[in-house]
Design a protein around this motif. Structure first.
Motif, short mmCIF file in Angstrom:
data_model
loop_
_atom_site.label_atom_id
_atom_site.label_comp_id
_atom_site.label_asym_id
_atom_site.label_seq_id
_atom_site.Cartn_x
_atom_site.Cartn_y
_atom_site.Cartn_z
N GLY A 201 2.58 -18.61 -3.00
CA GLY A 201 3.61 -17.59 -3.17
C GLY A 201 4.92 -18.16 -3.69
N ASP A 212 6.71 -9.93 -7.00
CA ASP A 212 6.95 -9.37 -5.67
C ASP A 212 5.69 -8.59 -5.31
N VAL A 213 5.13 -8.84 -4.14
CA VAL A 213 3.89 -8.15 -3.77
C VAL A 213 4.08 -6.64 -3.76
N ARG A 214 5.31 -6.19 -3.54
CA ARG A 214 5.58 -4.75 -3.51
C ARG A 214 5.41 -4.12 -4.89
N TYR A 216 2.93 -4.40 -6.60
CA TYR A 216 1.52 -4.04 -6.67
C TYR A 216 1.10 -3.08 -5.56
N PHE A 218 1.71 -3.56 -2.16
CA PHE A 218 1.37 -4.23 -0.91
C PHE A 218 2.63 -4.77 -0.25
N LYS A 220 2.28 -7.55 1.95
CA LYS A 220 1.98 -8.93 2.29
C LYS A 220 1.19 -9.58 1.15
N LEU A 221 1.47 -10.86 0.89
CA LEU A 221 0.74 -11.57 -0.15
C LEU A 221 -0.74 -11.66 0.19
N LEU A 224 -2.52 -8.56 -0.94
CA LEU A 224 -2.62 -8.51 -2.41
C LEU A 224 -3.73 -9.42 -2.90
#
Length: 252
Positions: A201, A212-214, A216, A218, A220-221, A224
């Protein structure tokens, strides 16, 4: 990142809506202490009227900058001058530049050259040059959306086809993300192919400031990465602390 890192948050009122302010400040509180909160614009303009209560509620200092000539952005110049003054004061370790304007590209680069950690924030229309100039870049539209337990951030994205479209529309396309993670795992893994997901990450953010995982859908990594179905994930406890590891799935 050190939680005690001090940041100056500088906002371009000409390029940012007042609806984003709470989300901007909440996001920056995750990275350290906000020492300066300043916003720049020509406050004599009626269009900036809605900002009044927002500034009072969030204790943000408005900096008045008249537009002396047509076609010249005096607000940008005022922000850049203030940023350099703050830099030389030695009172902060980082800056948050909030704008969708590419005019701040050189400022972000200059601050990084001086050892500052630079977080950029802007809408998805922000030019890639400004995004790349920052250590980290956050899209304001994403910050205002609620991520619930790893489900897609928009209510309409319910089917698998819709989820795929959400990923494809993200700032870092899915195929690039898979290739990037694969490359990082290959570079940092042990003899058995495992490496720390946290390290992955961190490297992703360095290579892609807007990662940023958000983006996509999500929060949390781990969630994802699982959704990509290209990697194995395991958890282990070391020194009473949980560690998560990732490996390329050779069965794919």
């Amino acid at each position: 990142m050190n939680d005690d890192k001090r940041f100056a948050v500088l906002i371009d009122a000409d390029n940012v809506s007042d609806k984003y302010i709470k989300h901007i400040l909440d996001e920056m509180s995750n990275y350290g202490i906000i020492t300066y909160k300043r916003i720049y614009g020509d406050w004599t303009k009626p269009t900036l009227g809605p900002w009044k209560n927002v500034l009072l509620d969030n204790s943000i200092t408005p900096i008045q900058q008249y537009g002396y000539t047509t076609g010249k952005n005096a607000t940008d110049s005022a922000m850049i001058i203030d940023a350099m003054d703050i830099l030389y004061s030695g009172n902060v370790e980082g800056f948050c530049i909030v704008s969708s304007d590419s005019d701040f590209t050189r400022l972000a680069s200059r601050l990084r050259e001086s050892g500052m950690y630079v977080v950029g924030m802007g809408e998805k229309k922000t030019p890639s040059a400004f995004v790349s100039a920052c250590n980290m870049f956050k899209y304001l539209e994403i910050l205002t959306q609620n991520v619930n337990a790893g489900e897609p951030v928009t209510a309409v994205n319910k089917t698998k086809a819709d989820k795929k479209e959400l990923v494809d529309d993200a700032p870092t396309p899915q195929i690039d993300l898979i290739n990037a993670i694969t490359s990082i795992v290959n570079d940092t893994s042990d003899e058995d192919g495992w490496c720390s997901l946290g390290q992955v990450g961190n490297i992703l953010t360095k290579r892609y400031p807007d990662f940023d995982v958000r983006n996509y859908g999500f929060n949390k990594l781990t969630k994802l990465v699982r959704s990509l179905q290209k990697f194995e994930i395991k958890s282990e406890k070391k020194n009473n602390q949980g560690q998560i590891y990732i490996r390329i799935n050779d069965k794919e």
